[in-house]
Design an enzyme around this catalytic site. Structure first.
Site, mmCIF file in Angstrom:
data_model
loop_
_atom_site.group_PDB
_atom_site.id
_atom_site.type_symbol
_atom_site.label_atom_id
_atom_site.label_comp_id
_atom_site.label_asym_id
_atom_site.label_seq_id
_atom_site.Cartn_x
_atom_site.Cartn_y
_atom_site.Cartn_z
ATOM 1 N N HIS A 128 30.827 44.766 38.370
ATOM 2 C CA HIS A 128 30.803 43.765 39.444
ATOM 3 C C HIS A 128 29.685 42.717 39.296
ATOM 4 O O HIS A 128 29.027 42.363 40.270
ATOM 5 C CB HIS A 128 30.674 44.456 40.801
ATOM 6 C CG HIS A 128 31.886 45.246 41.210
ATOM 7 N ND1 HIS A 128 33.148 44.961 40.789
ATOM 8 C CD2 HIS A 128 32.006 46.348 42.030
ATOM 9 C CE1 HIS A 128 34.007 45.826 41.320
ATOM 10 N NE2 HIS A 128 33.343 46.680 42.064
ATOM 11 N N HIS A 202 35.854 41.980 47.884
ATOM 12 C CA HIS A 202 35.719 43.436 47.968
ATOM 13 C C HIS A 202 35.766 43.946 49.417
ATOM 14 O O HIS A 202 35.055 44.904 49.761
ATOM 15 C CB HIS A 202 34.418 43.863 47.283
ATOM 16 C CG HIS A 202 34.431 45.239 46.695
ATOM 17 N ND1 HIS A 202 34.644 46.374 47.442
ATOM 18 C CD2 HIS A 202 34.248 45.667 45.426
ATOM 19 C CE1 HIS A 202 34.583 47.432 46.651
ATOM 20 N NE2 HIS A 202 34.345 47.043 45.420
ATOM 21 N N GLU A 339 41.526 44.728 45.389
ATOM 22 C CA GLU A 339 40.755 43.692 44.702
ATOM 23 C C GLU A 339 41.652 43.009 43.671
ATOM 24 O O GLU A 339 41.850 43.510 42.571
ATOM 25 C CB GLU A 339 39.544 44.319 44.012
ATOM 26 C CG GLU A 339 38.628 45.068 44.966
ATOM 27 C CD GLU A 339 37.803 46.125 44.244
ATOM 28 O OE1 GLU A 339 36.955 45.746 43.426
ATOM 29 O OE2 GLU A 339 38.004 47.322 44.489
#
Ligand code: GLA
Length: 374
Positions: A128, A202, A339
């Protein structure tokens, strides 16, 4: 009498219009970063009283209030009510994710003959966007009022070599709340050196509006005939596996919890669902990719996206250590994430759709969440 009544009606209408205008976008201070930078919160409201709160820290959705079938308006995304809880470690609640959604194996990739080394923040991998990803920086914000919608434009300049990535990346994300009860997230980026980009959102959804409940009873549909099996570090192995007859098959309505505990090697590796589905249809085309329905509240959410993949993550790592604003703690599986993104580890997997962005090109993608009841 007749006349009085009419006058009252007109007045009420005027007041409503003023009220609606005022409510459309509302800015307030959410908190201060340790260096004194102010973090703002913007509240977007539509005519049906759907409300989305977004903070400039990580471009995070802190609350998304939508009606249930009885008209009660409740928050359906996990979040906190103060900046400190966001500054403390938390699993990307409501955040924008970048430069790269999900994992890059060993935090390394080669582009145009140059090897790049990224920050390692998940076992031996990069996750991420690294140690300070786009979820943990303060974005610039500009509200935009449309006729049938209201929007917040967020911009961020990620400098060359930030978290190890090449190129100055200029990123714009626009959240648009429309009167047809859709929330669109549109992403754009440009670079001055060849780089990789894979942005996503997210948010953890729980359509019950009651975070003391888990999400296992939600009915889920994923428009995907295949998913990406992972290794023990949750890196895709490269195989594209058909979901047919497996716990990964959500091609027709199935409860999230129905097979989540099945004796399945992939579910064990993920601790539940934490995998990327290969979405049907052509990437770049806006199409239906998923829906979720909670029978008790009647809330129904449909997701449309231009992306080729979507990570379904079922809140497997939530462990009761984080506070729910109005009491209690977020337990395992109190939220699920959808996502929409390119596949994890694409910079190292040549068979996957490319995530490379070159100077002169525009990275552009959209995902929409539509809310209704039934
Ligand atoms: C993604 C990852 C998960 C986890 C969550 C947040 O979905 O794939 O493994 O990191 O984010 O905790």
């Amino acid at each position: 009498m007749q006349c009085k009544e009419n006058k009252k009606e007109i007045l009420t209408e005027t007041q409503t219009t003023i009220l609606e205008k005022k409510l459309i976008i509302n800015k307030s201070e959410f908190g201060k970063m340790p260096d004194g930078t102010i973090v703002e919160q913007y509240k977007l409201t539509n005519k049906n009283s759907i409300e989305v709160d977004i903070i400039t820290y990580g471009g995070r959705i802190t609350s998304l209030k939508v009606p249930n079938k009885r008209g009660d308006i409740e928050n359906v995304v996990l979040g906190f009510d103060n900046l400190n809880d966001y500054l403390n470690e938390n699993p990307y609640f409501g955040a924008l994710i970048g430069r790269y959604g999900n994992r890059i194996a060993n935090g390394k990739f080669t582009l145009e003959g140059n090897e790049y080394t990224l920050a390692i923040n998940n076992g031996s991998n990069h996750l991420h966007g690294g140690l300070v990803g786009f979820d943990s920086v303060v974005w610039d914000a500009e509200p935009i009022e449309g006729t049938d919608n209201t929007a917040l434009k967020l911009t961020y300049l990620s400098k060359d070599r930030e978290e190890g990535y090449p190129g100055n990346l200029k990123v714009t994300v626009i959240y648009t709340l429309s009167n047809d009860n859709t929330l669109e997230v549109s992403y754009k980026a440009t670079t001055n050196k060849t780089t990789v980009v894979n942005l996503t959102q997210h948010a953890y959804f729980n359509l019950t509006g009651d975070f003391s409940k888990d999400i296992l009873n939600h009915d889920l549909v994923l428009n995907a005939d295949a998913f990406l099996p992972v290794d023990s570090g949750l890196i895709p192995t490269g195989e594209i596996r058909n979901v047919k007859g497996s716990p990964f098959d959500f091609t027709s309505v199935k409860k999230i919890g129905k097979e989540i505990e099945a004796d399945n090697e992939q579910l064990k590796l993920g601790g539940g669902y934490d995998h990327c589905w290969v979405l049907n249809g052509k990437k770049g085309n806006m199409r239906f990719v998923a829906s979720a329905y909670d029978e008790t509240s009647g809330r129904f959410m449909e997701v449309f996206s231009e992306e080729p993949g979507m990570q379904l993550y079922t809140g497997n790592f939530l462990d009761g250590s984080l506070p729910i604003p109005n009491g209690g703690t977020y337990n395992k599986r109190t939220g699920f994430c959808l996502e929409t993104q390119h596949y994890p580890d694409s910079p190292n997997q040549k068979e996957f759709p490319t995530t490379t962005l070159k100077p002169g090109e525009i990275y552009s993608t959209k995902t929409t969440y539509k809310f209704s009841t039934k």
